[in-house]
Write a protein that holds these residues in place. Structure first.
Motif, mmCIF file in Angstrom:
data_model
loop_
_atom_site.group_PDB
_atom_site.id
_atom_site.type_symbol
_atom_site.label_atom_id
_atom_site.label_comp_id
_atom_site.label_asym_id
_atom_site.label_seq_id
_atom_site.Cartn_x
_atom_site.Cartn_y
_atom_site.Cartn_z
ATOM 1 N N ASN A 175 9.913 -0.076 1.972
ATOM 2 C CA ASN A 175 8.838 -0.943 1.646
ATOM 3 C C ASN A 175 8.078 -1.289 3.208
ATOM 4 O O ASN A 175 6.957 -1.610 3.294
ATOM 5 C CB ASN A 175 9.189 -2.113 1.013
ATOM 6 N N ALA A 176 8.898 -1.601 4.130
ATOM 7 C CA ALA A 176 8.596 -2.117 5.586
ATOM 8 C C ALA A 176 7.880 -0.748 5.972
ATOM 9 O O ALA A 176 6.900 -1.223 6.809
ATOM 10 C CB ALA A 176 9.712 -2.379 6.453
ATOM 11 N N ALA A 177 8.223 0.296 5.905
ATOM 12 C CA ALA A 177 7.465 1.374 6.338
ATOM 13 C C ALA A 177 6.375 1.543 5.700
ATOM 14 O O ALA A 177 5.358 1.998 6.316
ATOM 15 C CB ALA A 177 8.309 2.529 6.300
ATOM 16 N N LYS A 178 6.242 1.365 4.320
ATOM 17 C CA LYS A 178 5.092 1.619 3.624
ATOM 18 C C LYS A 178 3.978 0.429 4.070
ATOM 19 O O LYS A 178 2.872 0.755 4.256
ATOM 20 C CB LYS A 178 5.270 1.454 2.136
ATOM 21 N N GLN A 206 2.054 -7.144 -1.931
ATOM 22 C CA GLN A 206 2.574 -6.592 -3.261
ATOM 23 C C GLN A 206 3.866 -5.653 -3.118
ATOM 24 O O GLN A 206 4.641 -5.553 -3.946
ATOM 25 C CB GLN A 206 1.397 -5.775 -3.940
ATOM 26 N N LEU A 207 3.844 -4.876 -1.990
ATOM 27 C CA LEU A 207 5.040 -4.064 -1.632
ATOM 28 C C LEU A 207 6.190 -4.936 -1.721
ATOM 29 O O LEU A 207 7.056 -4.288 -1.882
ATOM 30 C CB LEU A 207 4.563 -3.301 -0.607
ATOM 31 N N PHE A 208 5.942 -5.976 -1.241
ATOM 32 C CA PHE A 208 7.357 -6.873 -1.186
ATOM 33 C C PHE A 208 7.550 -7.604 -2.353
ATOM 34 O O PHE A 208 8.241 -8.760 -2.577
ATOM 35 C CB PHE A 208 7.186 -7.693 0.355
ATOM 36 N N GLY A 209 6.916 -7.539 -3.498
ATOM 37 C CA GLY A 209 7.212 -8.136 -4.784
ATOM 38 C C GLY A 209 6.249 -9.339 -4.865
ATOM 39 O O GLY A 209 6.348 -10.195 -5.885
#
Length: 268
Positions: free
Chosen positions: A17-20, A75-78
């Protein structure tokens, strides 16, 4: 070994998720610059739309794209957008107090675009700060001084102070003053100034040049001069008139006196 692999597997989704998120930020940043540049170019190239609006609209597009990018990263981190809105709603007062200066600049930027007291390329004085308007976005106004110094002025301060626009009108009046000796012929000096002004094509014939005796000073008779010209010719015409009138006075026997005092002695 298996325990270490297990811990790594637990952190794998977070790393992914961090890479995204990094990729989304990079893409969003590039897209924001591309779209804002495209909007600016489209508006500037349109003959019926003022260039000032181009910079302002481009700034809005840029910040909107960056805001959408930020929401996508969260949103990638919820963190869902609805949750973000709820948090912002709960902290509206604190955010408003913390960002009141920024919000004021945005509101002032909108007012500057609506009323347009100045445009790109115009020379202005804003609260004692002078320069040519280079950019106007939702937060700041950028000025460039004649000696090429950049000045960043918050829109809130620009809207809340006195604005003097030297380029708002196509023509300007040039006011000059020349001092001649009390022993000189005032009518002759006036005619010399009128001849110099009449010989310069930059001086408008209507309104016609105006030269009068405006003051009897301590050391000189002062001639006031009023000439109308195109705004773009103002400074060059001023410099030319000062030099040419001085030379014409010298040739015509009209002296420009130094400040002096006359001592009178009485007998006895």
């Amino acid at each position: 070994m298996e325990e270490a692999m297990g811990e790594f597997s637990a952190y794998t989704p977070l790393i992914i998720n961090a890479a995204k998120a990094v990729i989304v930020l990079i893409v969003g940043w590039i897209l924001a610059g591309f779209l804002s540049g495209m909007v600016r170019r489209r508006i500037v190239s349109h003959p019926r739309i003022d260039d000032t609006i181009g910079g302002f609209a481009a700034s809005i597009v840029r910040w909107l794209v960056l805001l959408v990018t930020l929401i996508a990263v969260l949103q990638l981190f919820g963190i869902q957008a609805t949750s973000l809105v709820a948090v912002l709603g709960a902290g509206t007062l604190a955010i408003g107090l913390a960002l009141q200066g920024t919000l004021s600049d945005i509101a002032a930027g909108v007012m500057l675009i609506i009323f347009r007291p100045y445009k790109l390329g115009q020379f202005v004085d804003i609260g004692g700060t002078s320069g040519t308007v280079k950019d106007l976005n939702i937060f700041v106004t950028e000025l460039v001084t004649p000696d090429n110094v950049q000045i960043i002025l918050p829109n809130g301060k620009a809207w809340g102070t006195v604005i003097t626009n030297f380029s708002a009108h196509s023509t300007r009046r040039l006011d000059l003053s020349f001092g001649i000796d009390y022993g000189d012929d005032a009518d002759k000096a006036i005619q010399i100034v009128l001849d110099v002004a009449g010989a310069d094509e930059r001086v408008h014939k209507d309104p016609e040049p105006w030269v009068r005796v405006t003051n009897l000073g301590d050391s000189s008779v002062d001639l006031g001069v009023r000439l109308w010209c195109d705004a773009g010719d103002y400074w060059e015409l001023k410099f030319h008139m000062l030099k040419t009138v001085k030379e014409a006075f010298d040739a015509g026997g009209i002296s420009i006196p130094y400040p002096h005092s006359v001592e009178i002695q009485k007998a006895g």
